[in-house]
Design an enzyme around this catalytic site. Structure first.
Site, PDB file in Angstrom:
ATOM      1  N   SER A  14       2.976  -4.368  14.874  1.00 12.20           N
ATOM      2  CA  SER A  14       3.021  -3.407  13.763  1.00 12.20           C
ATOM      3  C   SER A  14       2.568  -2.047  14.257  1.00 12.20           C
ATOM      4  O   SER A  14       1.402  -1.851  14.616  1.00 12.20           O
ATOM      5  CB  SER A  14       2.114  -3.887  12.622  1.00 12.20           C
ATOM      6  OG  SER A  14       2.019  -2.858  11.661  1.00 12.20           O
ATOM      7  N   HIS A  39       7.537  -3.946  13.741  1.00 13.06           N
ATOM      8  CA  HIS A  39       7.248  -3.936  12.305  1.00 13.06           C
ATOM      9  C   HIS A  39       6.797  -2.534  11.911  1.00 13.06           C
ATOM     10  O   HIS A  39       5.882  -1.972  12.504  1.00 13.06           O
ATOM     11  CB  HIS A  39       6.154  -4.967  12.013  1.00 13.06           C
ATOM     12  CG  HIS A  39       5.867  -5.182  10.567  1.00 13.06           C
ATOM     13  ND1 HIS A  39       6.661  -5.981   9.759  1.00 13.06           N
ATOM     14  CD2 HIS A  39       4.879  -4.705   9.764  1.00 13.06           C
ATOM     15  CE1 HIS A  39       6.163  -5.980   8.534  1.00 13.06           C
ATOM     16  NE2 HIS A  39       5.090  -5.215   8.505  1.00 13.06           N
ATOM     17  N   ASP A  41       5.448  -0.252   8.819  1.00 11.30           N
ATOM     18  CA  ASP A  41       4.832  -0.289   7.487  1.00 11.30           C
ATOM     19  C   ASP A  41       4.954   1.055   6.791  1.00 11.30           C
ATOM     20  O   ASP A  41       4.314   2.027   7.185  1.00 11.30           O
ATOM     21  CB  ASP A  41       3.348  -0.625   7.623  1.00 11.30           C
ATOM     22  CG  ASP A  41       3.126  -2.095   7.904  1.00 11.30           C
ATOM     23  OD1 ASP A  41       3.725  -2.926   7.208  1.00 11.30           O
ATOM     24  OD2 ASP A  41       2.352  -2.398   8.823  1.00 11.30           O
ATOM     25  N   MET A  43       4.202   3.195   3.509  1.00 13.20           N
ATOM     26  CA  MET A  43       3.283   3.180   2.362  1.00 13.20           C
ATOM     27  C   MET A  43       3.338   4.505   1.622  1.00 13.20           C
ATOM     28  O   MET A  43       3.316   5.570   2.252  1.00 13.20           O
ATOM     29  CB  MET A  43       1.856   2.953   2.861  1.00 13.20           C
ATOM     30  CG  MET A  43       1.706   1.717   3.716  1.00 13.20           C
ATOM     31  SD  MET A  43       0.011   1.552   4.279  1.00 13.20           S
ATOM     32  CE  MET A  43       0.121  -0.019   5.130  1.00 13.20           C
ATOM     33  N   HIS A  72       9.033  -2.601   6.427  1.00 12.89           N
ATOM     34  CA  HIS A  72       8.307  -3.185   5.292  1.00 12.89           C
ATOM     35  C   HIS A  72       7.959  -2.057   4.313  1.00 12.89           C
ATOM     36  O   HIS A  72       7.091  -1.236   4.597  1.00 12.89           O
ATOM     37  CB  HIS A  72       7.049  -3.872   5.856  1.00 12.89           C
ATOM     38  CG  HIS A  72       6.140  -4.439   4.826  1.00 12.89           C
ATOM     39  ND1 HIS A  72       4.847  -4.852   5.128  1.00 12.89           N
ATOM     40  CD2 HIS A  72       6.297  -4.683   3.498  1.00 12.89           C
ATOM     41  CE1 HIS A  72       4.267  -5.310   4.033  1.00 12.89           C
ATOM     42  NE2 HIS A  72       5.121  -5.211   3.028  1.00 12.89           N
ATOM     43  N   MET A  74       6.267  -0.663   1.305  1.00 11.90           N
ATOM     44  CA  MET A  74       5.214  -0.819   0.293  1.00 11.90           C
ATOM     45  C   MET A  74       5.292   0.397  -0.615  1.00 11.90           C
ATOM     46  O   MET A  74       4.508   1.343  -0.515  1.00 11.90           O
ATOM     47  CB  MET A  74       3.851  -0.952   0.992  1.00 11.90           C
ATOM     48  CG  MET A  74       3.671  -2.321   1.623  1.00 11.90           C
ATOM     49  SD  MET A  74       2.371  -2.358   2.864  1.00 11.90           S
ATOM     50  CE  MET A  74       3.319  -1.865   4.283  1.00 11.90           C
ATOM     51  N   MET A 143       2.256 -11.916   2.386  1.00  9.42           N
ATOM     52  CA  MET A 143       1.149 -11.045   2.788  1.00  9.42           C
ATOM     53  C   MET A 143      -0.118 -11.884   2.900  1.00  9.42           C
ATOM     54  O   MET A 143      -0.481 -12.604   1.965  1.00  9.42           O
ATOM     55  CB  MET A 143       0.935  -9.925   1.762  1.00  9.42           C
ATOM     56  CG  MET A 143       2.010  -8.860   1.741  1.00  9.42           C
ATOM     57  SD  MET A 143       2.353  -8.062   3.333  1.00  9.42           S
ATOM     58  CE  MET A 143       0.736  -7.399   3.775  1.00  9.42           C
ATOM     59  N   ASP A 181       1.771 -11.332   7.536  1.00  7.38           N
ATOM     60  CA  ASP A 181       1.411  -9.941   7.831  1.00  7.38           C
ATOM     61  C   ASP A 181      -0.002  -9.666   7.340  1.00  7.38           C
ATOM     62  O   ASP A 181      -0.266  -9.700   6.138  1.00  7.38           O
ATOM     63  CB  ASP A 181       2.427  -9.030   7.114  1.00  7.38           C
ATOM     64  CG  ASP A 181       2.275  -7.565   7.438  1.00  7.38           C
ATOM     65  OD1 ASP A 181       1.460  -7.226   8.314  1.00  7.38           O
ATOM     66  OD2 ASP A 181       2.998  -6.764   6.815  1.00  7.38           O
TER      67      ASP A 181
HETATM   68  C1  DX5 Z   1      -0.951  -4.233   5.880  1.00  6.78           C
HETATM   69  C2  DX5 Z   1       0.278  -3.964   6.697  1.00  6.78           C
HETATM   70  C3  DX5 Z   1       0.271  -4.696   7.992  1.00  6.78           C
HETATM   71  C4  DX5 Z   1      -0.718  -4.178   8.981  1.00  6.78           C
HETATM   72  C5  DX5 Z   1      -1.249  -5.369   9.709  1.00  6.78           C
HETATM   73  O1  DX5 Z   1      -0.969  -3.393   4.797  1.00  6.78           O
HETATM   74  O2  DX5 Z   1       1.417  -4.391   5.977  1.00  6.78           O
HETATM   75  O3  DX5 Z   1       1.546  -4.758   8.616  1.00  6.78           O
HETATM   76  O4  DX5 Z   1      -0.160  -3.273   9.908  1.00  6.78           O
HETATM   77  O5  DX5 Z   1      -2.294  -4.934  10.474  1.00  6.78           O
HETATM   78  P1  DX5 Z   1      -3.325  -5.910  11.184  1.00  6.78           P
HETATM   79  O6  DX5 Z   1      -2.534  -6.776  12.099  1.00  6.78           O
HETATM   80  O7  DX5 Z   1      -4.223  -4.957  11.898  1.00  6.78           O
HETATM   81  O8  DX5 Z   1      -4.013  -6.704  10.114  1.00  6.78           O
HETATM   82 ZN    ZN Z   2       3.647  -4.905   6.994  1.00  3.87          ZN
END
Ligand code: DX5
Ligand code: ZN
Length: 222
Positions: A14, A39, A41, A43, A72, A74, A143, A181
């Protein structure tokens, strides 16, 4: 009776946990050190408390690696933004079942655009909310932390949802991946994999490791 789907193990670093100042080389490094997918993320500061990056960054990362871009979202309104990420180079787009959109219609549009479809659920959301969409997805994202930030602890209470995802996949003769994740390391990966997860997302465990290749190997073999 058909043979149950036996998905391959996929390790997805990620990028959220990488050095933002050198995103391009961090993405290339995830590939060089043995990652299978990248991956990403996204947000919006509304669906989750944090703000990360948008389609412009995904587009800028695209030339740096051939890895499958596992995006992903969010976001409160993934229906308004998924297309920008598709144009930016996403290979698969995962949206949340809790977001404010017509989930079935968003998944259908993502598929019609030629991308892989993913559906995610938060730790507090029951598995049953996914039921109507299981035939429409390539990836089920369970999640294992409350999304928003990297570096949180794995929530073991999410394991039964992974098992439910496997049971429903077998019962319905489907072939979606099951991704976990949040808080994945060599120990928690064992629990997630035993429950039936095959795609392991890891930010901190890979990008903050002194030896990233070894970290990826430890997840692949967990
Ligand atoms: C959480 C994200 C994850 C995050 C995971 O909100 O969706 O993808 O990057 O990070 P680690 O592996 O550090 O928990
Ligand atoms: Zn994620």
């Amino acid at each position: 009776m058909t043979t149950p789907f036996q998905p391959p193990r996929i390790v997805a670093p990620s990028i959220l946990a990488s050095d933002y100042g050198t995103f391009g080389s961090e993405a290339a490094d995830a590939e060089a050190k043995g990652g299978d997918w990248l991956h990403l993320d996204v947000m919006d500061g509304h669906f989750v408390e944090n703000i990360s990056f948008g389609p412009g960054v995904v587009k800028a990362l695209r030339p740096h690696t051939k890895l499958f871009f596992d995006v992903h979202l969010m976001l409160t309104r993934p229906d308004r933004y998924w297309e920008a990420f598709a144009k930016a180079g996403a290979d698969g787009i995962t949206v949340h079942v809790e977001s404010e959109h017509d989930v079935g219609s968003t998944l259908e549009k993502i598929r019609a655009a030629g991308l892989k479809t993913g559906l995610a659920l938060n730790p507090g959301t029951p598995f049953e909310t996914m039921q109507p969409y299981l035939t429409e997805i390539d990836l089920l994202l369970i999640m294992t932390v409350v999304p928003g930030f990297g570096g949180q602890s794995f929530m073991h209470e999410t394991l039964p949802k992974i098992e439910a995802g496997v049971a429903e996949r077998d019962r319905l003769g489907l072939s979606y991946h099951i991704e976990v994740d949040g808080g994945i390391d060599a120990q928690t990966a064992v629990h997630a994999a035993q429950a039936g997860a095959n795609v392991l997302v890891a930010g901190t465990t890979i990008f903050k490791a002194p030896d990233r290749a070894a970290a990826i190997r430890s997840l692949r073999e967990a």
